[in-house]
Design a protein around this motif. Sequence first.
Motif, PDB file in Angstrom:
ATOM      1  N   THR A   6       0.842  -1.193   0.000  1.00 55.56           N
ATOM      2  CA  THR A   6       0.000   0.000   0.000  1.00 55.56           C
ATOM      3  C   THR A   6       0.881   1.248   0.000  1.00 55.56           C
ATOM      4  OG1 THR A   6      -1.768  -1.137   1.181  1.00 55.56           O
ATOM      5  CG2 THR A   6      -1.754   1.263   1.294  1.00 55.56           C
ATOM      6  N   VAL A   8       1.186   5.187   0.735  1.00 57.29           N
ATOM      7  CA  VAL A   8       0.571   6.231   1.554  1.00 57.29           C
ATOM      8  C   VAL A   8       1.312   7.546   1.336  1.00 57.29           C
ATOM      9  CG1 VAL A   8      -0.088   6.960   3.879  1.00 57.29           C
ATOM     10  CG2 VAL A   8      -0.029   4.523   3.307  1.00 57.29           C
ATOM     11  N   LEU A  31       2.866   7.290  11.413  1.00 59.36           N
ATOM     12  CA  LEU A  31       3.825   6.888  10.385  1.00 59.36           C
ATOM     13  C   LEU A  31       4.468   5.543  10.732  1.00 59.36           C
ATOM     14  CD1 LEU A  31       5.653  10.294   9.723  1.00 59.36           C
ATOM     15  CD2 LEU A  31       3.959   9.186   8.261  1.00 59.36           C
ATOM     16  N   THR A  33       3.222   3.214  12.552  1.00 58.30           N
ATOM     17  CA  THR A  33       2.212   2.173  12.388  1.00 58.30           C
ATOM     18  C   THR A  33       2.123   1.732  10.929  1.00 58.30           C
ATOM     19  OG1 THR A  33       0.934   3.008  14.272  1.00 58.30           O
ATOM     20  CG2 THR A  33      -0.247   1.642  12.685  1.00 58.30           C
ATOM     21  N   PHE A  34       2.181   2.696  10.024  1.00 58.03           N
ATOM     22  CA  PHE A  34       2.166   2.364   8.591  1.00 58.03           C
ATOM     23  C   PHE A  34       3.403   1.548   8.207  1.00 58.03           C
ATOM     24  CE2 PHE A  34      -0.343   6.522   7.603  1.00 58.03           C
ATOM     25  CZ  PHE A  34      -1.491   5.949   8.127  1.00 58.03           C
ATOM     26  N   GLN A  37       3.367  -2.033   9.061  1.00 55.58           N
ATOM     27  CA  GLN A  37       2.494  -2.787   8.180  1.00 55.58           C
ATOM     28  C   GLN A  37       3.190  -3.112   6.849  1.00 55.58           C
ATOM     29  OE1 GLN A  37      -0.230  -3.770   9.491  1.00 55.58           O
ATOM     30  NE2 GLN A  37      -1.227  -4.792   7.750  1.00 55.58           N
ATOM     31  N   TRP A  39       3.940  -0.777   4.617  1.00 55.38           N
ATOM     32  CA  TRP A  39       3.461   0.152   3.600  1.00 55.38           C
ATOM     33  C   TRP A  39       4.580   1.089   3.162  1.00 55.38           C
ATOM     34  CZ3 TRP A  39      -1.964   1.891   5.883  1.00 55.38           C
ATOM     35  CH2 TRP A  39      -2.816   0.781   5.888  1.00 55.38           C
ATOM     36  N   VAL A  41       5.690   4.695   2.464  1.00 59.67           N
ATOM     37  CA  VAL A  41       5.228   5.986   2.987  1.00 59.67           C
ATOM     38  C   VAL A  41       6.047   7.119   2.387  1.00 59.67           C
ATOM     39  CG1 VAL A  41       4.799   7.364   5.042  1.00 59.67           C
ATOM     40  CG2 VAL A  41       4.538   4.869   5.144  1.00 59.67           C
ATOM     41  N   ILE A 384      -5.120   0.410  11.289  1.00 55.42           N
ATOM     42  CA  ILE A 384      -4.900  -0.292  10.020  1.00 55.42           C
ATOM     43  C   ILE A 384      -6.182  -0.972   9.554  1.00 55.42           C
ATOM     44  CG2 ILE A 384      -3.639  -2.160   8.891  1.00 55.42           C
ATOM     45  CD1 ILE A 384      -1.963   0.356   9.436  1.00 55.42           C
ATOM     46  N   LEU A 387      -8.657   1.623   8.163  1.00 54.22           N
ATOM     47  CA  LEU A 387      -8.271   2.125   6.848  1.00 54.22           C
ATOM     48  C   LEU A 387      -8.537   1.090   5.761  1.00 54.22           C
ATOM     49  CD1 LEU A 387      -4.913   3.889   7.794  1.00 54.22           C
ATOM     50  CD2 LEU A 387      -7.083   5.003   7.226  1.00 54.22           C
ATOM     51  N   GLN A 388      -8.227  -0.157   6.042  1.00 56.19           N
ATOM     52  CA  GLN A 388      -8.464  -1.208   5.052  1.00 56.19           C
ATOM     53  C   GLN A 388      -9.957  -1.408   4.804  1.00 56.19           C
ATOM     54  OE1 GLN A 388      -6.191  -4.351   6.955  1.00 56.19           O
ATOM     55  NE2 GLN A 388      -4.422  -4.009   5.625  1.00 56.19           N
TER      56      GLN A 388
END
Length: 429
Positions: A6, A8, A31, A33-34, A37, A39, A41, A384, A387-388
């Motif tokens: 993903t 972001v 940030l 947390t992303f 995952q 992702w 960024v 998360i 958002l998903q």
Amino acid sequence: MSQPATKVLVIGYVWPEPRSSAASGHVMQILETFLQQGWNVTFASPAGVGEHPADLAELGIRTVPIELNNSSFDVFVSELAPDIVLFDQFMIEEQFGWRVEKHCPNALRVLETSDLQSLRHARHQRLKDRLKASDDANDFNELFAPALREEFELMADTDLAKREIAALYRCDLNLMISPVEIELLVQQFKLPPELLHWCPLMVDPPSLPSKSFEERAHFLSIGNFRHAPNWDAVLWIKSAVWPLIREQLPKAQLHIYGAYTPPKAAALHNAAQGFHIMNWAEDALQVMSDARICLAPLRFGAGIKGKLIDAMLCGTPSVTTPIGAEGMRTDQPWPGAICRTAQDLANAAVELYRDEVRWQAAQSQGQALLNDVYPQAIHGPALINKLQECRKNIVQLRRQNFTGSMLRHHSHKSTQYMAQWIEAKNQNK
């Protein structure tokens, strides 16, 4: 075949300075947390770099400077093609929301609020009115008593509230740091609850035991001086609270730390009165851990207070007001004291400073509150998942949010034309 990561895009009002403000600390938690995952960024901002920026590149975050009212952003965001765009503060959504919608219509648009600014500004005006009406520097009880309906009536006619609430509607999801603000928005402003997600400050439990009562000394107050509630709290401490503490503890010292210390704050330094302006703390948790009591007598504000979370993390009891503790309380006792007058603040601070048993109980209450309300292990995955879920149901969410669609249609057109006019004017200079 694995799915691509993903993408972001976070558009920041400023470049994060987590050692200078709780708002930046919250952005950094999001940030991270992303990144956890997996992702990809990218962080972009039109702001200049401050004095204490986080090293985003070291974390693996791409950084891109952008310009206001410039179509170069359109090229940038089209090429990036993010799946999620997070606006840091509603003014950023006003500036870039229409561009994101135009060039990345399928990207989930999320607003990170930090606090409800229109609420903070309305409360600031109420304080100014109170100060004009009375010279009593002790009792500000009426500032802490309003019901949500009174807060709504204070805000509803302001331009700032109309702008901010419109931005909330225009986004697919809004991250709210305070449950009190969620209640205000849903009950009084009638926002659909599905547009709001509770995402408070997210912390991990401390890895080391806190310093003991005997290992600590002095009172501490901390906060970015550019944030108006912090500066006002310093003024109230200086004029009313600290003299009352010194009456009972003649040798007491107060150490006040804050980023971007202005000359007017430095001028308050008075060693003879035990009133020390210490400027910026390179390690806020270290100075908090050395203090015996954290003073946070906030007379206005919104959101939740990073300094009080830090106090709990460090095992430092805090003395604050209902504004300071707003949105942070459960049924558990507050780890220190919540007071409404300067005299009560001073008495509670002195009692905690002197009474080791009471102090130790407050330290334990802070740890319990942290574990109960703020674990990153709970709020990170919840963010998360939300958002998903929103990405999966984005068509239905937008169809249900007709008010937001209507506001985007009208507001973005006017914002777009204004931005294009400014860009054309700049090019002709």
